[in-house]
Design a protein around this motif. Structure first.
Motif, PDB file in Angstrom:
ATOM      1  N   TRP A  88       0.841  -1.211   0.000  1.00  0.00           N
ATOM      2  CA  TRP A  88       0.000   0.000   0.000  1.00  0.00           C
ATOM      3  C   TRP A  88       0.875   1.260   0.000  1.00  0.00           C
ATOM      4  O   TRP A  88       0.647   2.183  -0.785  1.00  0.00           O
ATOM      5  N   SER A  92       0.038   3.102  -3.442  1.00  0.00           N
ATOM      6  CA  SER A  92      -1.260   3.778  -3.347  1.00  0.00           C
ATOM      7  C   SER A  92      -1.177   5.285  -3.556  1.00  0.00           C
ATOM      8  O   SER A  92      -2.164   5.907  -3.942  1.00  0.00           O
ATOM      9  N   PRO A  98      -4.047   1.640   5.004  1.00  0.00           N
ATOM     10  CA  PRO A  98      -5.330   0.993   4.746  1.00  0.00           C
ATOM     11  C   PRO A  98      -5.949   0.525   6.065  1.00  0.00           C
ATOM     12  O   PRO A  98      -5.237   0.243   7.027  1.00  0.00           O
ATOM     13  N   CYS A 101      -8.481  -5.142   4.712  1.00  0.00           N
ATOM     14  CA  CYS A 101      -8.012  -6.018   3.640  1.00  0.00           C
ATOM     15  C   CYS A 101      -9.066  -7.115   3.501  1.00  0.00           C
ATOM     16  O   CYS A 101      -9.167  -7.998   4.363  1.00  0.00           O
ATOM     17  N   GLU A 120     -16.985   2.719   0.882  1.00  0.00           N
ATOM     18  CA  GLU A 120     -15.954   3.434   1.627  1.00  0.00           C
ATOM     19  C   GLU A 120     -16.265   4.940   1.552  1.00  0.00           C
ATOM     20  O   GLU A 120     -16.695   5.424   0.503  1.00  0.00           O
ATOM     21  N   LEU A 194      -6.953  -4.096  -0.558  1.00  0.00           N
ATOM     22  CA  LEU A 194      -6.635  -3.164   0.518  1.00  0.00           C
ATOM     23  C   LEU A 194      -7.436  -1.889   0.313  1.00  0.00           C
ATOM     24  O   LEU A 194      -7.464  -1.329  -0.782  1.00  0.00           O
ATOM     25  N   ARG A 195      -8.073  -1.441   1.408  1.00  0.00           N
ATOM     26  CA  ARG A 195      -8.951  -0.274   1.320  1.00  0.00           C
ATOM     27  C   ARG A 195      -8.739   0.696   2.486  1.00  0.00           C
ATOM     28  O   ARG A 195      -8.554   0.286   3.617  1.00  0.00           O
ATOM     29  N   ARG A 196      -8.824   1.965   2.166  1.00  0.00           N
ATOM     30  CA  ARG A 196      -9.019   3.002   3.167  1.00  0.00           C
ATOM     31  C   ARG A 196     -10.527   3.241   3.251  1.00  0.00           C
ATOM     32  O   ARG A 196     -11.148   3.542   2.231  1.00  0.00           O
TER      33      ARG A 196
END
Ligand code: MD6
Ligand code: FE
Length: 200
Positions: A88, A92, A98, A101, A120, A194-196
């Motif tokens: 990330w 990113s 992040p 996951c 999100e 993978l996310r924020r």
């Protein structure tokens, strides 16, 4: 191709893939895969999931949401492996780590319908994906469900980034080329995204 889409083939070399799969399989012992369901209908998802990180994406008859607790164990999700946090940081271009996951586990006949990752609130952060195990036929479209699409094969170690405009693009997985890799027990595929989730 939609602006902000990036494809980084063979980003993870085979030895790193193997080590990461071992780490994930160990985490799954206490943070198991489960089968979610479609909102409203309750139809079981084709793909089994679990999550790593402070928040996890959950789908059930009540809807889609992020929550800090595994729906079956009632425990917090397991940790995001260091190599994924490093991935990330490296790709990113987003200044915060992040929070989630999502682990998607595909069997030979698993599919993932065309969707947008829209749950999100940090809309300016990309979603970073790593594929492990058998190859998949990935379809990327545009901002409308009816937009033209193009398909590509994702192989083990490949990284895909949906950033910029492509963050809001439809995408899905039409099929798995089962047994095209021996990395995952059973010849399946793992996709990690993978996310924020929340804006800092
Ligand atoms: C998959 N990937 O490759 C499904 N979402 O199994 C996704 O749904 C995805 O690859 C957001 C960003 C990248 C992705
Ligand atoms: Fe997605």
């Amino acid at each position: 191709m939609t602006e902000g889409f990036r494809f980084l083939p063979e980003y993870f070399p085979p030895a790193a893939q193997k080590a990461l799969v071992a780490e994930i399989l160990a985490i799954l012992e206490t943070n198991p895969l489960y089968r979610g369901a479609m909102p409203r209908t309750g139809k079981p998802l084709s793909v089994r999931n679990t999550n790593l990180g402070a928040l996890g994406w959950v789908s059930d008859i009540k809807g889609y949401r992020y929550q800090p607790i595994h729906p079956d164990t009632g425990q917090p999700w397991g940790p995001i492996p260091r190599v994924l946090l490093d991935l990330w940081s490296d790709v990113s271009a987003y200044p915060h780590p992040p929070q989630a996951c999502l682990v998607n586990w595909y069997e030979a006949d698993s599919r993932l319908g065309l969707h947008i990752d829209a749950d999100e609130t940090a809309k300016d952060a990309p979603v970073v994906s790593l594929s492990l195990g058998s190859r998949a036929l990935f379809r990327l479209g545009g901002l409308e469900r009816s937009s033209p699409t193009s398909s590509m094969r994702l192989a083990s170690g490949d990284v895909v980034i949906l950033g910029g405009a492509s963050r809001r693009a439809y995408h899905g997985v039409d099929r798995i080329y089962a047994q095209s890799s021996t990395l995952i027990p059973g010849g399946g595929r793992i996709n990690l995204t993978l996310r924020r989730v929340t804006a800092p």
